[in-house]
Design an enzyme around this catalytic site. Structure first.
Site, PDB file in Angstrom:
ATOM      1  N   ASP A 117       0.724  -1.140   0.020  1.00  0.00           N
ATOM      2  CA  ASP A 117      -0.180   0.046  -0.015  1.00  0.00           C
ATOM      3  C   ASP A 117       0.795   1.199   0.064  1.00  0.00           C
ATOM      4  OD1 ASP A 117      -2.960   1.143   0.937  1.00  0.00           O
ATOM      5  OD2 ASP A 117      -1.298   2.163   1.980  1.00  0.00           O
ATOM      6  N   LYS A 155      -3.109   5.897  -3.673  1.00  0.00           N
ATOM      7  CA  LYS A 155      -4.234   6.664  -3.482  1.00  0.00           C
ATOM      8  C   LYS A 155      -3.766   8.099  -4.083  1.00  0.00           C
ATOM      9  CE  LYS A 155      -3.752   4.721   1.044  1.00  0.00           C
ATOM     10  NZ  LYS A 155      -2.353   4.648   1.083  1.00  0.00           N
ATOM     11  N   HIS A 192      -7.771   9.639  -1.520  1.00  0.00           N
ATOM     12  CA  HIS A 192      -7.129   9.382  -0.127  1.00  0.00           C
ATOM     13  C   HIS A 192      -7.827   9.841   1.023  1.00  0.00           C
ATOM     14  CE1 HIS A 192      -2.841   9.207   1.574  1.00  0.00           C
ATOM     15  NE2 HIS A 192      -3.587   8.724   2.579  1.00  0.00           N
TER      16      HIS A 192
HETATM   17  N1  LIG Z   1      -5.692   5.898   4.182  1.00  0.00           N
HETATM   18  C1  LIG Z   1      -5.286   6.543   4.959  1.00  0.00           C
HETATM   19  O1  LIG Z   1      -5.421   7.791   5.134  1.00  0.00           O
HETATM   20  C2  LIG Z   1      -4.201   5.943   5.845  1.00  0.00           C
HETATM   21  C3  LIG Z   1      -3.632   6.591   6.863  1.00  0.00           C
HETATM   22  C4  LIG Z   1      -2.795   6.043   7.591  1.00  0.00           C
HETATM   23  C5  LIG Z   1      -1.990   4.625   7.356  1.00  0.00           C
HETATM   24  N2  LIG Z   1      -2.586   4.147   6.247  1.00  0.00           N
HETATM   25  C6  LIG Z   1      -1.910   2.980   5.630  1.00  0.00           C
HETATM   26  O2  LIG Z   1      -1.839   2.027   6.611  1.00  0.00           O
HETATM   27  C7  LIG Z   1      -0.511   1.734   6.899  1.00  0.00           C
HETATM   28  C8  LIG Z   1      -0.124   1.502   8.323  1.00  0.00           C
HETATM   29  O3  LIG Z   1      -0.469   2.753   9.062  1.00  0.00           O
HETATM   30  P1  LIG Z   1      -0.597   2.883  10.492  1.00  0.00           P
HETATM   31  O4  LIG Z   1      -0.998   4.145  11.118  1.00  0.00           O
HETATM   32  O5  LIG Z   1      -1.480   1.808  10.864  1.00  0.00           O
HETATM   33  O6  LIG Z   1       0.868   2.346  11.155  1.00  0.00           O
HETATM   34  P2  LIG Z   1       1.248   1.128  11.834  1.00  0.00           P
HETATM   35  O7  LIG Z   1       1.135   0.078  11.054  1.00  0.00           O
HETATM   36  O8  LIG Z   1       0.651   1.098  13.098  1.00  0.00           O
HETATM   37  O9  LIG Z   1       2.881   1.436  11.987  1.00  0.00           O
HETATM   38  C9  LIG Z   1       3.281   2.294  13.065  1.00  0.00           C
HETATM   39  C10 LIG Z   1       4.865   1.817  13.475  1.00  0.00           C
HETATM   40  O10 LIG Z   1       4.445   0.718  14.182  1.00  0.00           O
HETATM   41  C11 LIG Z   1       5.771  -0.034  14.121  1.00  0.00           C
HETATM   42  N3  LIG Z   1       5.381  -1.664  14.131  1.00  0.00           N
HETATM   43  C12 LIG Z   1       5.009  -2.300  13.132  1.00  0.00           C
HETATM   44  N4  LIG Z   1       4.888  -3.495  13.531  1.00  0.00           N
HETATM   45  C13 LIG Z   1       5.224  -3.770  14.729  1.00  0.00           C
HETATM   46  C14 LIG Z   1       5.467  -4.499  15.702  1.00  0.00           C
HETATM   47  N5  LIG Z   1       5.113  -5.891  15.374  1.00  0.00           N
HETATM   48  N6  LIG Z   1       5.772  -4.242  16.994  1.00  0.00           N
HETATM   49  C15 LIG Z   1       6.446  -3.042  17.330  1.00  0.00           C
HETATM   50  N7  LIG Z   1       6.035  -2.054  16.436  1.00  0.00           N
HETATM   51  C16 LIG Z   1       5.490  -2.358  15.045  1.00  0.00           C
HETATM   52  C17 LIG Z   1       6.413   0.129  12.994  1.00  0.00           C
HETATM   53  O11 LIG Z   1       7.766   0.590  13.000  1.00  0.00           O
HETATM   54  P3  LIG Z   1       9.210  -0.268  12.666  1.00  0.00           P
HETATM   55  O12 LIG Z   1       9.153   0.233  11.170  1.00  0.00           O
HETATM   56  O13 LIG Z   1      10.072   0.029  13.390  1.00  0.00           O
HETATM   57  O14 LIG Z   1       8.411  -1.765  12.593  1.00  0.00           O
HETATM   58  C18 LIG Z   1       5.673   1.425  12.439  1.00  0.00           C
HETATM   59  O15 LIG Z   1       6.429   2.534  12.120  1.00  0.00           O
HETATM   60  C19 LIG Z   1       0.104   2.931   6.454  1.00  0.00           C
HETATM   61  O16 LIG Z   1       1.702   2.882   6.091  1.00  0.00           O
HETATM   62  C20 LIG Z   1      -0.566   3.409   5.261  1.00  0.00           C
HETATM   63  O17 LIG Z   1      -0.063   2.544   4.190  1.00  0.00           O
HETATM   64  C21 LIG Z   1      -3.288   4.979   5.382  1.00  0.00           C
END
Ligand SMILES: NC(=O)c1ccc[n+]([C@@H]2O[C@H](COP(=O)([O-])OP(=O)(O)OC[C@H]3O[C@@H](n4cnc5c(N)ncnc54)[C@H](OP(=O)(O)O)[C@@H]3O)[C@@H](O)[C@H]2O)c1
Length: 272
Positions: free
Chosen positions: A48, A78, A111
């Site tokens: 994504d 997006k 988006h």
């Molecule tokens: N449509 C939208 O508006 C929108 C908005 C936000 C997000 N998204 C999409 O959703 C994805 C995820 O976003 P999110 O906000 O949910 O972030 P997330 O996946 O919660 O990631 C946040 C942080 O969590 C860490 N992490 C991942 N796996 C882990 C684990 N097993 N243990 C501990 N830490 C861990 C990662 O750091 P490390 O790199 O150190 O593992 C990362 O920097 C984004 O990348 C994007 O593609 C879309």
């Protein structure tokens, strides 16, 4: 079956892998290429990205370096939320394809219903503008540049606007879903319309994480908080997005082969 192999069929018949590597805030070139390549090698089949993440080129390179065929990877991008007219959107799709170095994209989302720069402006719903963006996406499907289209962060009235005026139902609606934040009415509306709800920000944080019962469950199921949160959303049946650049986390986030009991699930559902 590993969760990386599980798929959902979208409303236009296209299969989409249910687990995606998210790439928001991955903007260091080498780190992004390496994370995408690693995730694909671990088994992830959906990546994504977004025009505003400024990493579509690195995502394309990571996919290439993984050695897995383009056709076996599902790529979502997006449209930049700032773009709200037909021509800018069709131009931006060409730029996305050029950066990815591919001739088609699997899924393109709007988006956000509102440009991020106007997110605090409650006066306008951008209905006409989103309809123009939507028409650009519909037309891009017709000429083979995109296989499926959807939206992100859309509320019911934003969806009604697109559906009623264009007659084309989005394939997906990507939104925040986690323990303590489950938009049940919107998820139900999506289901009724045949729209797949996709979950991001699946790891709960802040107050919710401080409930001692969360730690009790982590100990009981012998998992990490991340795995408990992923499993919770997975048990709701939703495809989900998790960003990581760490091999350990990328692997760990696929290992959710446990079942949250009905009573624990009900408890998690009750958290606000
Ligand atoms: N449509 C939208 O508006 C929108 C908005 C936000 C997000 N998204 C999409 O959703 C994805 C995820 O976003 P999110 O906000 O949910 O972030 P997330 O996946 O919660 O990631 C946040 C942080 O969590 C860490 N992490 C991942 N796996 C882990 C684990 N097993 N243990 C501990 N830490 C861990 C990662 O750091 P490390 O790199 O150190 O593992 C990362 O920097 C984004 O990348 C994007 O593609 C879309």
């Amino acid at each position: 079956m590993s969760i990386t192999e599980e798929e959902v069929i979208l409303n236009n018949g296209i299969k989409m892998p249910k687990l995606a590597l998210g790439t928001w805030f991955m903007n260091q070139k080498d780190t992004t290429i390496s994370a995408v390549k690693t995730a694909i090698q671990v088994g992830y089949r959906q990546i994504d990205t977004a025009q505003s993440y400024d990493n579509e080129q690195e995502v394309g390179l990571g996919i290439k370096e993984s050695g897995i065929e383009r056709g076996d990877i599902f790529i979502t991008s997006k449209v930049d939320a700032e773009l709200k007219d037909y021509r800018s959107v069709t131009d931006s799709i060409d730029t996305t394809l050029s950066k990815l170095n591919h001739d088609y994209l699997d899924l393109m989302l709007i988006h956000n219903p509102t440009p991020w720069s106007k997110a605090l402006d409650v006066k306008s719903q951008y209905f006409d503008e989103n309809l123009a963006v939507w028409q650009a996406l519909i037309d891009s499907i017709k000429i083979g540049k995109i296989r499926a289209i959807g939206v992100s962060n859309f509320e019911k009235e934003d969806l009604d606007n697109l559906i009623n005026k264009s007659g084309v139902i989005p394939s997906v609606n990507q939104m925040v879903v986690n323990i303590g934040h489950v938009p049940n009415d919107l998820i139900k509306f999506d289901q009724e319309q045949g729209i797949v709800t996709e979950a991001y920000s699946v790891v709960t944080h802040g107050v919710t994480l401080k409930y001692p019962q969360i730690q009790t469950m982590v100990d009981k199921y012998q998992v990490t908080v991340s795995q408990l949160c992923i499993r919770y959303v997975w048990q709701m049946g939703l495809p989900l997005w998790r960003k990581s650049t760490s091999l350990n986390h990328i692997k760990q986030n696929t290992m959710i082969d446990f079942q949250i009991s009905d009573s624990d699930f009900d408890y998690l559902n009750s958290l606000k």
